[in-house]
Design an enzyme around this catalytic site. Structure first.
Site: not given
Length: 181
Positions: A132, A114
């Site tokens: 995402d 991330d």
């Protein structure tokens, strides 16, 4: 699966993996807009908001089941919604690309990379990545597609069947109304 969905999914997957590679090896982080958005390298071995952290095998198997369900939904989709560059093609392509991007990370690295960190009015939103964002947009677009589709005229397909055809509800074919058992 049609070619447009495949191209959108592959494009999403490739760009996602390139960005993740850059953040895991070259770029370690920077602030784009102070007190709003920054990019920072983070490892996430859970799912959204780091839930189920440390349950790698369960997450991988659940993701594979989700992919199979999504492909089933796609196979039941009315072909008229898959013609041209449609909302439905985009939704399925983004969903498949995003899910595959995070699944690939879990299988190869053991965690998801991330890198986007948002601070909205003092709330530090959990760090996320392009996959995402694509998954979220895909769900939103697919929801729009299903809510704008005329239920009475179209044949039953995967998602609609899953949502509306349960033991508690029954479609009355003659009257075209829902009633509860």
């Amino acid at each position: 699966m049609n070619r447009k969905i495949t191209l959108i999914a592959l494009f999403t997957l490739v760009i996602d993996q390139i960005i993740k590679y850059l953040f895991s090896s070259v770029i370690k982080g920077f602030v784009l807009i102070p007190n709003f958005i920054s990019f920072i390298y983070a490892k996430n071995d859970g799912v959204a908001f780091s839930m189920l952290s440390g349950n790698r095998i369960f997450i991988i198997l659940s993701t594979i089941l989700l992919l199979l369900f999504l492909l089933y939904m796609l196979s039941k989709e009315d072909k008229k919604y898959l013609e041209g560059f449609s909302l439905t093609n985009t939704a399925y392509g983004l969903l498949l690309g995003g899910i595959l991007g995070n699944l690939l990370d879990r299988i190869i690295r053991g965690y998801v990379t991330d890198y986007v960190s948002l601070n909205i009015v003092g709330y530090h939103f959990p760090i996320f990545n392009l996959a995402d964002v694509c998954i979220t947009l895909g769900v939103i677009l697919l929801s729009i597609h299903y809510f704008k589709t005329d239920y009475k005229r179209d044949k039953w397909n995967g998602f609609r069947h899953f949502l509306f055809y349960t033991n508690m509800q029954t479609w009355h074919p003659g009257g075209g109304i829902w009633y509860y058992k």
